[in-house]
Design a protein around this motif. Structure first.
Motif, short mmCIF file in Angstrom:
data_model
loop_
_atom_site.label_atom_id
_atom_site.label_comp_id
_atom_site.label_asym_id
_atom_site.label_seq_id
_atom_site.Cartn_x
_atom_site.Cartn_y
_atom_site.Cartn_z
N VAL A 27 0.82 -1.23 0.00
CA VAL A 27 0.00 0.00 0.00
C VAL A 27 0.85 1.27 0.00
CG1 VAL A 27 -1.92 -1.16 1.15
CG2 VAL A 27 -0.25 0.09 2.53
N GLY A 28 2.18 1.12 -0.16
CA GLY A 28 3.03 2.28 -0.32
C GLY A 28 3.29 3.08 0.94
N LEU A 29 3.44 2.39 2.08
CA LEU A 29 3.68 3.07 3.35
C LEU A 29 5.08 2.81 3.91
CD1 LEU A 29 0.23 2.60 5.12
CD2 LEU A 29 1.26 4.78 4.43
N THR A 30 5.97 2.31 3.09
CA THR A 30 7.33 2.06 3.54
C THR A 30 7.97 3.37 4.03
OG1 THR A 30 7.56 0.27 1.92
CG2 THR A 30 9.60 1.19 2.85
N GLY A 31 8.58 3.30 5.21
CA GLY A 31 9.17 4.48 5.83
C GLY A 31 8.26 5.16 6.83
N HIS A 32 7.01 4.71 6.92
CA HIS A 32 6.05 5.31 7.85
C HIS A 32 5.62 4.34 8.95
CE1 HIS A 32 5.53 8.75 5.13
NE2 HIS A 32 5.44 7.88 4.13
N GLU A 33 6.33 3.22 9.06
CA GLU A 33 5.91 2.14 9.95
C GLU A 33 5.71 2.57 11.40
OE1 GLU A 33 8.42 0.29 6.63
OE2 GLU A 33 8.41 2.12 7.86
N LYS A 34 6.53 3.46 11.90
CA LYS A 34 6.51 3.82 13.33
C LYS A 34 5.69 5.09 13.63
CE LYS A 34 9.27 0.37 14.09
NZ LYS A 34 8.75 -0.88 14.69
N LYS A 35 5.07 5.64 12.62
CA LYS A 35 4.31 6.87 12.82
C LYS A 35 2.92 6.57 13.40
CE LYS A 35 6.51 9.61 9.17
NZ LYS A 35 6.28 10.35 7.91
N LEU A 36 2.46 7.49 14.24
CA LEU A 36 1.09 7.42 14.75
C LEU A 36 0.14 8.02 13.72
CD1 LEU A 36 1.70 8.61 18.42
CD2 LEU A 36 1.27 6.26 17.65
N PRO A 37 -1.16 7.68 13.78
CA PRO A 37 -2.12 8.23 12.80
C PRO A 37 -2.10 9.75 12.70
CG PRO A 37 -3.12 6.42 13.98
CD PRO A 37 -1.78 6.64 14.61
N ALA A 38 -1.91 10.44 13.84
CA ALA A 38 -1.91 11.90 13.84
C ALA A 38 -0.75 12.49 13.05
CB ALA A 38 -1.88 12.43 15.27
N GLN A 39 0.29 11.68 12.80
CA GLN A 39 1.46 12.14 12.07
C GLN A 39 1.35 11.87 10.57
OE1 GLN A 39 4.07 9.70 14.66
NE2 GLN A 39 5.17 11.61 15.13
N LEU A 40 0.22 11.31 10.14
CA LEU A 40 0.03 10.92 8.75
C LEU A 40 -0.94 11.88 8.05
CD1 LEU A 40 -0.52 7.08 9.26
CD2 LEU A 40 1.62 8.22 8.61
N SER A 41 -0.81 11.97 6.73
CA SER A 41 -1.78 12.72 5.93
C SER A 41 -3.07 11.91 5.81
CB SER A 41 -1.20 12.99 4.54
OG SER A 41 -1.10 11.76 3.81
N GLY A 42 -4.11 12.56 5.30
CA GLY A 42 -5.38 11.86 5.12
C GLY A 42 -5.25 10.66 4.20
N GLY A 43 -4.49 10.82 3.12
CA GLY A 43 -4.29 9.70 2.20
C GLY A 43 -3.52 8.56 2.83
N GLU B 115 -18.08 4.84 2.09
CA GLU B 115 -17.69 6.18 1.67
C GLU B 115 -16.30 6.55 2.18
OE1 GLU B 115 -20.54 9.20 1.05
OE2 GLU B 115 -22.17 8.03 1.90
N PRO B 116 -15.28 5.74 1.85
CA PRO B 116 -13.96 5.93 2.46
C PRO B 116 -13.23 7.19 2.01
CG PRO B 116 -13.86 4.29 0.73
CD PRO B 116 -15.30 4.62 0.91
N PHE B 117 -13.66 7.84 0.91
CA PHE B 117 -12.92 8.99 0.40
C PHE B 117 -13.62 10.32 0.69
CE2 PHE B 117 -12.01 5.76 -3.13
CZ PHE B 117 -11.00 5.16 -2.38
N SER B 118 -14.66 10.30 1.47
CA SER B 118 -15.47 11.51 1.65
C SER B 118 -14.70 12.66 2.31
CB SER B 118 -16.72 11.19 2.47
OG SER B 118 -16.37 10.70 3.76
N ALA B 119 -13.66 12.35 3.09
CA ALA B 119 -12.92 13.41 3.80
C ALA B 119 -11.72 13.91 3.01
CB ALA B 119 -12.45 12.89 5.15
N LEU B 120 -11.49 13.37 1.81
CA LEU B 120 -10.31 13.73 1.04
C LEU B 120 -10.62 14.81 0.02
CD1 LEU B 120 -8.92 10.13 0.33
CD2 LEU B 120 -8.42 11.63 2.28
N ASP B 121 -9.60 15.64 -0.31
CA ASP B 121 -9.80 16.65 -1.34
C ASP B 121 -9.84 15.97 -2.71
OD1 ASP B 121 -7.12 16.40 -2.46
OD2 ASP B 121 -6.40 17.58 -0.77
N LYS B 122 -10.25 16.73 -3.73
CA LYS B 122 -10.49 16.15 -5.06
C LYS B 122 -9.27 15.45 -5.63
CE LYS B 122 -12.21 17.33 -9.66
NZ LYS B 122 -12.73 18.43 -10.54
N HIS B 123 -8.10 16.09 -5.53
CA HIS B 123 -6.87 15.52 -6.10
C HIS B 123 -6.51 14.21 -5.40
CE1 HIS B 123 -2.94 15.23 -7.92
NE2 HIS B 123 -2.38 15.19 -6.73
N LEU B 124 -6.52 14.23 -4.07
CA LEU B 124 -6.17 13.04 -3.31
C LEU B 124 -7.22 11.94 -3.49
CD1 LEU B 124 -4.18 11.73 -1.44
CD2 LEU B 124 -5.28 12.86 0.51
N ARG B 125 -8.46 12.35 -3.62
CA ARG B 125 -9.54 11.39 -3.83
C ARG B 125 -9.29 10.60 -5.12
NH1 ARG B 125 -15.43 12.49 -1.96
NH2 ARG B 125 -16.54 10.70 -2.77
#
Length: 360
Positions: free
Chosen positions: A125-141, A163-173
């Motif tokens: 899912v393309g999250l390599t390098g983010h393994e130890k981050k908490l949710p608050a430290q991540l972007s919406g995507g 409706e998993p994309f409802s909180a994302l902006d158009k580009h990220l959606r």
């Protein structure tokens, strides 16, 4: 649908809250590995149906079968379907690895197996390098990717997405739509996706189930629901459409047609009850001409409004009888048509219209 390919069967599912009927005898076969989107306006019943599939709501009537086994009374935990919620529902005190590992730990997998599976999912899912981050430290995507990884890591037979994309902006959606489509192809899991966004449903789905007022109105491929809607609600809900009232409906050698403002308009041959109805045509299937065509439908109209959309122009026209028509054309094509003056002919191929019965 071939019954051998069916994974889930909803049979006469109803849901009532007192006197209010949120779902009305919904029956639907869901194929193994398909991407089914539940589409409809707010309050149409699509989310209620998803929650019943998940086991978070109990149906008032009907049955739910999974691989031929009745699971109507099973709890959500016993069904073991994956779920991605609208607000992600990540554990705020757990990092990315821990969030993804949680479903495997609940199933008491060994530590080594959990580690391997989580590492694989993080990479996929393309999250390599983010393994130890908490949710608050991540972007919406990134949070959305964690939610998808957590829902898929235990290899469920069905993934439910509310409706998993409802909180994302158009580009990220748009990027996440591409990601979900890729994950569906990679995993081969049955995806059941809820949205009220028509373009999202058309671009993602192998089939679309359209709901309104608790009823299932049509289930078909994106192309079929767009080009051959079952009724007027479906036709109008799936984007802009021109609706021309026709009379004296009947068959001819090349199809089925009716009379509109003195012209005979023809569409593909289809069943009809005669009398009156509505001929529906999408704006992008129409063009403009300076005369009545011989081998296509044509209606005389005058341009009353133009809207510049960048690569295209949206032209508003009115027929001699006052019926409004919208035509969407590439900007250069529209500009050339406008040089002929406001009085033109709106034309379209005979195979691009479809008749909607009166009262539907």
């Amino acid at each position: 649908m071939d019954t051998r390919a069916v994974g889930l069967n909803a049979i006469g599912i109803g849901k009532s809250y007192g006197a209010f009927r949120a779902l009305k005898d919904v029956s639907l076969d869901i194929g193994r590995g398909e991407f089914l989107t539940l589409l409809g306006p707010s309050g149409s019943g699509k989310t209620t149906f998803l929650m019943i599939l998940a086991g978070f709501e109990q149906a008032t009537s009907g049955r739910l079968m999974s691989e031929g086994v009745d699971i109507t009374a099973r709890s959500a935990e016993a069904r073991s379907f994956g779920m991605v919620f609208q607000g992600y529902a990540l554990f705020p005190h757990m990092n990315v690895e821990q969030n993804i590992a949680f479903p495997l730990q609940v199933r008491k997998m060994s530590r080594d197996a959990v580690g391997r599976r989580v590492a694989e999912m993080i990479q996929r899912v393309g999250l390599t390098g983010h393994e130890k981050k908490l949710p608050a430290q991540l972007s919406g995507g990134q949070q959305q990717r964690v939610a998808l990884a957590r829902a898929l890591v235990f290899e469920p037979s069905v993934l439910l997405l509310d409706e998993p994309f409802s909180a994302l902006d158009k580009h990220l959606r748009g990027r996440m739509q591409d990601e979900v489509k890729r994950l569906h192809q990679d995993f081969g899991t049955t995806f059941i996706f809820v949205t009220h966004d028509q373009s999202e449903a058309l671009s993602l789905s192998s089939r679309i189930a359209i709901f309104n007022h608790g009823e299932l109105l049509q289930v078909a491929t994106p192309q079929d629901v767009y080009e051959r809607p079952a009724n007027r609600f479906v036709a109008e809900f799936l984007g802009e459409i021109n609706l021309l009232p026709v009379e004296n409906i009947g068959d001819c050698s090349i199809g089925t047609g009716g009379s509109f403002e003195g012209a005979r308009l023809t569409g593909p041959r289809q069943e009809h009850a005669g009398g009156a109805g509505t001929l529906a045509i999408r704006p992008e299937h129409m063009s403009l001409a300076d005369g009545c065509p011989r081998d296509a439908n044509g209606v005389a109209a005058s341009i009353i409004a133009t809207t510049y959309l960048g690569s295209a122009m949206r032209l508003g026209l009115a027929t001699r009888g006052g019926t409004r028509i919208i035509v969407t054309l590439p900007t250069e094509t529209a500009a050339k048509a406008l040089t002929n003056g406001p009085d033109l002919w709106v034309t379209w191929p005979m195979d691009k219209g479809f008749l909607l019965p009166e009262g539907r």
